[in-house]
Design a protein around this motif. Structure first.
Motif, PDB file in Angstrom:
ATOM      1  N   PRO A  11       9.031 -40.436  -5.129  1.00 40.63           N
ATOM      2  CA  PRO A  11       8.624 -39.771  -6.374  1.00 40.63           C
ATOM      3  C   PRO A  11       9.326 -40.399  -7.571  1.00 40.63           C
ATOM      4  O   PRO A  11      10.424 -40.940  -7.439  1.00 40.63           O
ATOM      5  N   PRO A  12       8.698 -40.348  -8.745  1.00 37.19           N
ATOM      6  CA  PRO A  12       9.322 -40.942  -9.930  1.00 37.19           C
ATOM      7  C   PRO A  12      10.613 -40.221 -10.292  1.00 37.19           C
ATOM      8  O   PRO A  12      10.760 -39.020 -10.042  1.00 37.19           O
ATOM      9  N   VAL A  13      11.530 -40.951 -10.858  1.00 29.66           N
ATOM     10  CA  VAL A  13      12.822 -40.387 -11.240  1.00 29.66           C
ATOM     11  C   VAL A  13      12.720 -39.881 -12.672  1.00 29.66           C
ATOM     12  O   VAL A  13      12.320 -40.605 -13.577  1.00 29.66           O
ATOM     13  N   PHE A  14      13.067 -38.627 -12.873  1.00 25.34           N
ATOM     14  CA  PHE A  14      13.066 -38.036 -14.199  1.00 25.34           C
ATOM     15  C   PHE A  14      14.501 -37.764 -14.614  1.00 25.34           C
ATOM     16  O   PHE A  14      15.370 -37.518 -13.777  1.00 25.34           O
ATOM     17  N   ALA A  15      14.733 -37.810 -15.904  1.00 24.72           N
ATOM     18  CA  ALA A  15      16.075 -37.549 -16.415  1.00 24.72           C
ATOM     19  C   ALA A  15      16.419 -36.077 -16.203  1.00 24.72           C
ATOM     20  O   ALA A  15      15.582 -35.192 -16.396  1.00 24.72           O
ATOM     21  N   ASP A  16      17.640 -35.835 -15.802  1.00 27.75           N
ATOM     22  CA  ASP A  16      18.114 -34.469 -15.638  1.00 27.75           C
ATOM     23  C   ASP A  16      18.636 -33.987 -16.984  1.00 27.75           C
ATOM     24  O   ASP A  16      19.674 -34.439 -17.462  1.00 27.75           O
ATOM     25  N   LEU A  17      17.903 -33.093 -17.620  1.00 26.97           N
ATOM     26  CA  LEU A  17      18.272 -32.624 -18.948  1.00 26.97           C
ATOM     27  C   LEU A  17      19.038 -31.304 -18.916  1.00 26.97           C
ATOM     28  O   LEU A  17      19.276 -30.699 -19.957  1.00 26.97           O
ATOM     29  N   GLN A  18      19.417 -30.866 -17.740  1.00 29.07           N
ATOM     30  CA  GLN A  18      20.146 -29.605 -17.627  1.00 29.07           C
ATOM     31  C   GLN A  18      21.491 -29.657 -18.342  1.00 29.07           C
ATOM     32  O   GLN A  18      21.938 -28.672 -18.900  1.00 29.07           O
ATOM     33  N   SER A  19      22.137 -30.821 -18.309  1.00 27.44           N
ATOM     34  CA  SER A  19      23.468 -30.936 -18.907  1.00 27.44           C
ATOM     35  C   SER A  19      23.428 -31.572 -20.295  1.00 27.44           C
ATOM     36  O   SER A  19      24.462 -31.930 -20.834  1.00 27.44           O
ATOM     37  N   ALA A  20      22.241 -31.706 -20.882  1.00 28.55           N
ATOM     38  CA  ALA A  20      22.118 -32.297 -22.211  1.00 28.55           C
ATOM     39  C   ALA A  20      22.707 -31.341 -23.252  1.00 28.55           C
ATOM     40  O   ALA A  20      22.540 -30.125 -23.151  1.00 28.55           O
TER      41      ALA A  20
END
Length: 58
Positions: A11-20
């Protein structure tokens, strides 16, 4: 590639924005304040016009 090898789907890798970091109240105020937006808009336009005028002189 041989006939016995399987193609694996990853699967494509998406940025983890939880810690943004979230914007502060001051940052949100500056982004939404119309006077600040207008000044920024005029500054940007003057810079572009300066580049256009100096580009046409040479």
């Amino acid at each position: 590639m041989s006939e016995n090898e399987e193609i694996k789907y990853e699967p494509p890798v998406f940025a983890d924005l939880q810690s943004a970091p979230l914007p502060t109240k001051k940052t949100l105020f500056r982004r939404r304040f119309l006077i600040t937006q207008f000044i920024s808009f005029m500054s940007f336009n003057l810079n572009i016009m300066k580049m256009v005028v100096t580009g046409h002189k040479s």
